[in-house]
Design an enzyme around this catalytic site. Sequence first.
Site, short mmCIF file in Angstrom:
data_model
loop_
_atom_site.label_atom_id
_atom_site.label_comp_id
_atom_site.label_asym_id
_atom_site.label_seq_id
_atom_site.Cartn_x
_atom_site.Cartn_y
_atom_site.Cartn_z
N ASP A 242 0.86 -1.19 0.00
CA ASP A 242 0.00 0.00 0.00
C ASP A 242 0.90 1.24 0.00
O ASP A 242 1.09 1.90 1.01
CB ASP A 242 -0.91 -0.03 1.24
CG ASP A 242 -1.86 1.15 1.28
OD1 ASP A 242 -2.02 1.82 0.24
OD2 ASP A 242 -2.44 1.40 2.36
N ASP B 79 -3.18 4.63 1.83
CA ASP B 79 -4.58 5.04 1.94
C ASP B 79 -5.48 3.90 2.44
O ASP B 79 -6.70 4.00 2.47
CB ASP B 79 -5.11 5.57 0.60
CG ASP B 79 -5.13 4.48 -0.49
OD1 ASP B 79 -4.60 3.36 -0.22
OD2 ASP B 79 -5.64 4.75 -1.58
N SER C 153 -16.73 -5.01 -3.83
CA SER C 153 -17.39 -3.70 -3.82
C SER C 153 -17.37 -3.03 -5.19
O SER C 153 -17.96 -1.96 -5.37
CB SER C 153 -16.73 -2.79 -2.79
OG SER C 153 -15.38 -2.55 -3.15
N HIS D 205 34.25 -25.98 18.63
CA HIS D 205 35.71 -25.79 18.58
C HIS D 205 36.05 -24.31 18.78
O HIS D 205 35.34 -23.45 18.26
CB HIS D 205 36.24 -26.26 17.23
CG HIS D 205 37.69 -25.94 16.99
ND1 HIS D 205 38.10 -25.00 16.07
CD2 HIS D 205 38.81 -26.42 17.56
CE1 HIS D 205 39.42 -24.93 16.07
NE2 HIS D 205 39.88 -25.78 16.97
N ASN D 206 37.11 -24.05 19.55
CA ASN D 206 37.51 -22.65 19.81
C ASN D 206 36.27 -21.78 20.07
O ASN D 206 36.05 -20.77 19.41
CB ASN D 206 38.32 -22.09 18.63
CG ASN D 206 39.74 -22.66 18.60
OD1 ASN D 206 40.13 -23.45 19.47
ND2 ASN D 206 40.52 -22.26 17.62
N GLU E 90 35.11 -25.25 24.28
CA GLU E 90 36.57 -25.21 24.41
C GLU E 90 37.04 -23.87 24.96
O GLU E 90 36.50 -22.82 24.61
CB GLU E 90 37.20 -25.48 23.04
CG GLU E 90 38.71 -25.62 23.12
CD GLU E 90 39.33 -25.94 21.77
OE1 GLU E 90 40.56 -26.08 21.73
OE2 GLU E 90 38.60 -26.02 20.76
N ASP F 5 40.74 -21.89 25.42
CA ASP F 5 42.17 -21.83 25.10
C ASP F 5 42.83 -20.85 26.07
O ASP F 5 42.63 -19.64 25.94
CB ASP F 5 42.32 -21.31 23.67
CG ASP F 5 43.29 -22.13 22.86
OD1 ASP F 5 44.19 -22.71 23.47
OD2 ASP F 5 43.16 -22.17 21.63
N HIS G 101 43.05 -17.22 20.86
CA HIS G 101 43.74 -18.18 20.00
C HIS G 101 45.20 -17.78 19.94
O HIS G 101 45.56 -16.81 19.28
CB HIS G 101 43.11 -18.18 18.61
CG HIS G 101 43.43 -19.41 17.82
ND1 HIS G 101 43.32 -19.47 16.45
CD2 HIS G 101 43.87 -20.63 18.21
CE1 HIS G 101 43.67 -20.68 16.04
NE2 HIS G 101 44.01 -21.39 17.08
N GLU H 215 42.31 -26.20 26.70
CA GLU H 215 43.60 -26.12 26.01
C GLU H 215 44.49 -25.24 26.89
O GLU H 215 44.38 -24.01 26.88
CB GLU H 215 43.41 -25.50 24.62
CG GLU H 215 42.90 -26.47 23.58
CD GLU H 215 43.87 -27.60 23.33
OE1 GLU H 215 45.05 -27.31 23.00
OE2 GLU H 215 43.49 -28.76 23.49
N ARG I 18 37.64 -37.00 20.65
CA ARG I 18 37.32 -35.65 20.21
C ARG I 18 38.07 -35.37 18.91
O ARG I 18 39.26 -35.68 18.79
CB ARG I 18 37.73 -34.63 21.28
CG ARG I 18 37.61 -33.18 20.85
CD ARG I 18 37.98 -32.23 22.01
NE ARG I 18 38.18 -30.88 21.53
CZ ARG I 18 39.34 -30.39 21.10
NH1 ARG I 18 40.42 -31.15 21.08
NH2 ARG I 18 39.43 -29.15 20.68
N ILE J 253 12.58 -12.22 -9.63
CA ILE J 253 11.82 -13.41 -9.22
C ILE J 253 12.71 -14.63 -9.42
O ILE J 253 13.45 -14.73 -10.39
CB ILE J 253 10.52 -13.54 -10.05
CG1 ILE J 253 9.61 -12.35 -9.75
CG2 ILE J 253 9.78 -14.83 -9.71
CD1 ILE J 253 8.40 -12.27 -10.62
N ASN K 211 10.67 -18.39 -13.01
CA ASN K 211 9.96 -17.22 -12.47
C ASN K 211 8.76 -17.54 -11.57
O ASN K 211 7.69 -17.00 -11.75
CB ASN K 211 9.45 -16.34 -13.64
CG ASN K 211 10.60 -15.60 -14.30
OD1 ASN K 211 11.66 -15.42 -13.69
ND2 ASN K 211 10.41 -15.20 -15.53
#
Length: 732
Positions: free
Chosen positions: A135, A139, A173, A293-294, A323, A325, A338, A372, A521, A622, A648
């Site tokens: 719209d 309106d 309408s 990890h990390n 983990e 470190d 790290h 670690e 692991r 599209i 499309n």
Amino acid sequence: MDLQVMKAGAMLKKVKSKSWKKQRHFRLQEDGQTIWYKSRWAGTSHSTFSVADVEVVREGHQSEVLLSVAEEFPSDLCFTLVFRGRRGNLDLVAESPSEAQAWIRGVSKLIQNAESMDDKERVDQWIWDWFQKADKNKDGRMNFKEVRTLLKMMNVDMNEEYALHLFTLADKSKSGCLENEEFVQFYKILTERKDMWRVFQDYSRDGQTLTLAELKDFLRQEQQEGERSWEHAQELINRYEPSETAKKQGAMSIDGFQMYLVSPEGAILDPQRLTLNQDMSRPLSHYFICSSHNTYLMEDQLRGQSSQEAYIQALKRGCRCVEVDCWDGPNGEPVVYHGHTFTSKILFRDVITTLGEYAFKASEFPVILSLENHCSVEQQRVMAQLLDTILGDMLLREPLDGLVNQELPSPHDLKGKILLKAKKIGGLEESETLTDEATDEVSDEAEPESPSAENLSKSKFSRELSDLVVYCKSVHFHSFEYSRLHSKCYEMSSFSESKAKKLAKDTGTEFVHHNSRQLSRVYPSGMRTDSSNYNPQELWNVGCQIVALNVQTAGLEMDLNDGLFRQNGCCGYVLKPDFMRNDDSFDPERPQDWDGYTSLQLSIQVISGQQLPKVNQKEGSIVDPLVRVEIYGVSQDQAKQETSYIDNNGFNPLWNETLNFIIHVPELALVRFVVEDYDKASRNDFMGQFTVPFTCIQPGYRHIHLLSKDGTAIPLSTLFVNVKISEVTTEV
């Protein structure tokens, strides 16, 4: 009142760091679902986000960023919006406590409203959102030109004559414009499901309703429900049939049928498998364990930000192994980052505080803290003290009941406990009388491909830290024979991805047997500095429990991880198949040699798609969607097939194409449905996906509710499929 304050708008400070704090004008838009914001200098450009994307509002200094500016901004002015998926937090500072409270309460209320919506309310909201977007002149009515624009926005390429026909049908309408209720009617005509209507007609004698007997036949023949179909048919009518008249007659209309098929009961993933339904009393080594990890990293491995927020995100996702470190920090305080890189540093103390607060919010089952350790003996003692004082009773300090058994305790036995995984002086059986420190390789990740490996030397570790290690003693892996003869159940080894993959390929049966008794692991190669991931399936195939991934990185590997751990209440533990828990000689490279071998045929008819997301947000763009089905499992099960693409039409594409697969080890297979936008000149664009364990699939006519690359739901975006599973009687 709060929502009125939000709609009036407010100047809030957006804070990214100590040095980045900027005023932005925020306001809730009239749809009550979208928050709009912009800089006063930005001209007409602005940003928006949906309240549905916000998971929770944190009040006060409850983020690292707001804690860093705590001296400048009092707690009662501050709040944080935490988004779903991997999107970063939005830290905000209001101009007064009352304004902050209005936004905190207002957003919280909107989140609560969104979460409590039923399917019909969600669709109604979605229709209203589209009406607002289309719209253009605001309106409250929509002319045909605006409707044409809307169709493009909704991924529909419809010829003008047919679009005008639908518009005229809805324009009761005869005003040449659609008002609110007329637009709802237009949307309903647009979204009529002819594909579901055909299925309905196959079982409805009068073409108007399904009698109880007809619905039962559908459930038994198509949905493969067997004996419970009669009882279930009555439940479905009571639950989904909107017509009271049909309910009284014990019948289901097309509306009720449609509501059932788009509900969780009509989804491809069996909703009963979403709940905690597995035996949690087996030894820890008998489960796949969701692992990170990390964990401290938000981005890459070289320059990325280290953050407590990364631990919160991982734990919220159900990770049960995280983990840390650790390195010597200033003022006698260990830090986490790290090592030998430019990643930022955070205090070990803050990480453990975060772990203590969030460890058991998503799951009550044990968390393994993989340490670690690169610290001096002095700072290791500080670490031990911090673990002890911050975690308190959550930290497991000694074997359960003071006994050392031949197998590990179960997740059920260890509920609410945090287990430290690190080096240990001696074993659990011995009454140690050694010195307060010992010498050994402190770090666990000492494979040649780990960047820090060459810098590792024989290091000392402290008695205080060692004593906190109970069921996860890190040991060097020698061979499967050595482990079988000498290793204890509480000893575990870490493998780089390359070493683990080689062992899996060369000695798969021995690896499976090893993992039935001990934890293993696996961690990513040190060369993955961009925080990319390896395929975890290869390691699950040999029973490795802790297959650690960079959970901050979206993509195929995390889709598989999320798919596996979506079952069993998302608790972070999934029971391994029985042939991986006993003495069966299962070899993932030769499954047909295994005594319990039975292969299955999986047939997937990809029927249609509904309201697929736009890839390119340009108004006239599209998509040309195709569906690919990918099987991940033992090497013989790895397979991909795809449908043709539809020109499309991302709104209601129709394929009606069948893809067939043979599954040799169903218990290990994952099925991934991917939707892409076909592009003949370059790589296809990802649109959505959903990954499901084969053993959790509901056969029959099912909807697949698509997820974004980030793993969050795409509202109302689905695939409609018919799944058939049968035994293979003769090898094809």
